[in-house]
Write a protein that holds these residues in place. Structure first.
Motif, PDB file in Angstrom:
ATOM      1  N   UNK A   9       0.827  -1.205   0.000  1.00  0.00           N
ATOM      2  CA  UNK A   9       0.000   0.000   0.000  1.00  0.00           C
ATOM      3  C   UNK A   9       0.864   1.258   0.000  1.00  0.00           C
ATOM      4  N   UNK A  10       1.900   1.290   0.843  1.00  0.00           N
ATOM      5  CA  UNK A  10       2.766   2.464   0.923  1.00  0.00           C
ATOM      6  C   UNK A  10       3.499   2.688  -0.391  1.00  0.00           C
ATOM      7  N   UNK A  11       3.961   1.616  -1.001  1.00  0.00           N
ATOM      8  CA  UNK A  11       4.686   1.751  -2.273  1.00  0.00           C
ATOM      9  C   UNK A  11       3.798   2.342  -3.354  1.00  0.00           C
ATOM     10  N   UNK A  12       2.534   1.943  -3.385  1.00  0.00           N
ATOM     11  CA  UNK A  12       1.635   2.462  -4.406  1.00  0.00           C
ATOM     12  C   UNK A  12       1.301   3.929  -4.152  1.00  0.00           C
ATOM     13  N   UNK A  13       1.116   4.291  -2.879  1.00  0.00           N
ATOM     14  CA  UNK A  13       0.844   5.692  -2.549  1.00  0.00           C
ATOM     15  C   UNK A  13       2.064   6.550  -2.856  1.00  0.00           C
TER      16      UNK A  13
END
Length: 256
Positions: free
Chosen positions: A198-202
């Motif tokens: 999730x963090x990588x996509x954000x």
């Protein structure tokens, strides 16, 4: 020698033969057995005390116990099925001072064996491994992302998830054991995996020029279904363990 076994069983122990008879509770001591009439000879009764020596004795003279080289009475305490063995041992140790106080001064009470020592050590070791796993996960996230905020988010998700799991286990009456702690150690990686994805996509949207709030909304919407499906897939792999039988199945199936 006559020994009592239970409420109605009496045992006759001889040098070469032992016999158990079933009696009523009308005879309560060995002296009364001595008056039992066995036969009549020449018009006179032959009583048990005339042909045998009737004594008060131990229930079983063929058993004895020693603690090292000291004669002792060994009491083996076993837990009931479903009971927590550590809780049982803790309660027994709590009652030991009261037991010592009620015994004569020349009697001593000692714990010869406590099998929960290995259980406690094993649980403590798995708990340490769980904390070590969390620490390594946080360190690796920081080494790869090189961002304190990005590291803080998954770092917080792990303890929050563990606290929630402990709360549900407490409400359902489950206790922590080796298997549950090992399961929590493995599931820690699942939680961090989802957080990192999730963090990588954000972060990708932020690097593309999107504001942080808009990037978080778009990133979560885009990857949310994937994260949920990934988590469900991991859970589905472990579901067959619940239907295993025999001893292995009982290890993986806990009851409150």
């Amino acid at each position: 020698m006559i020994a009592a076994r239970g409420c109605c069983d009496r045992n006759f122990d001889g040098p070469s033969q032992a016999t158990t008879i079933n009696t009523t509770d009308q005879i309560t001591n060995a002296a009364q057995y001595g008056n039992i009439i066995l036969a009549w000879r020449n018009g006179a009764p032959v009583r048990l005390g005339d042909v045998a020596e009737v004594l008060e004795g131990s229930e079983n003279t063929q058993l004895a116990a020693w603690a090292n080289r000291t004669p002792a009475i060994i009491l083996n305490i076993r837990r009931q099925p479903g009971a927590n063995v550590i809780a049982v041992v803790d309660e027994v140790k709590e009652l030991l001072p009261k037991l010592r106080g009620s015994l004569p001064g020349d009697l001593e009470v000692h714990v010869l064996s406590d099998r929960t020592n290995t259980i406690r050590a094993s649980v403590a070791d798995v708990g340490f491994e769980l904390c070590l796993a969390i620490g390594l996960v946080v360190l690796l996230i920081f080494l790869f992302l090189r961002s304190v905020p990005a590291t803080l988010i998954p770092s917080l998700s792990v303890p929050v998830s563990l606290v929630g799991t402990f709360g549900i286990m407490y409400l359902l009456g489950f206790s922590l054991d080796n298997l549950s702690l090992m399961a929590l150690t493995i599931s820690t990686g699942f939680v961090v995996d989802d957080a990192i994805v999730m963090i990588e996509n954000i972060t990708r949207f932020i690097e593309g020029g999107e504001p942080a709030e808009a990037a978080a909304s778009k990133g979560a919407a885009q990857i949310g279904f994937t994260v949920i499906s990934l988590t469900i897939s991991l859970l589905a792999v472990l579901i067959p363990l619940l239907f295993m039988g025999d001893v292995v199945g009982r290890l993986f199936t806990s009851s409150p």
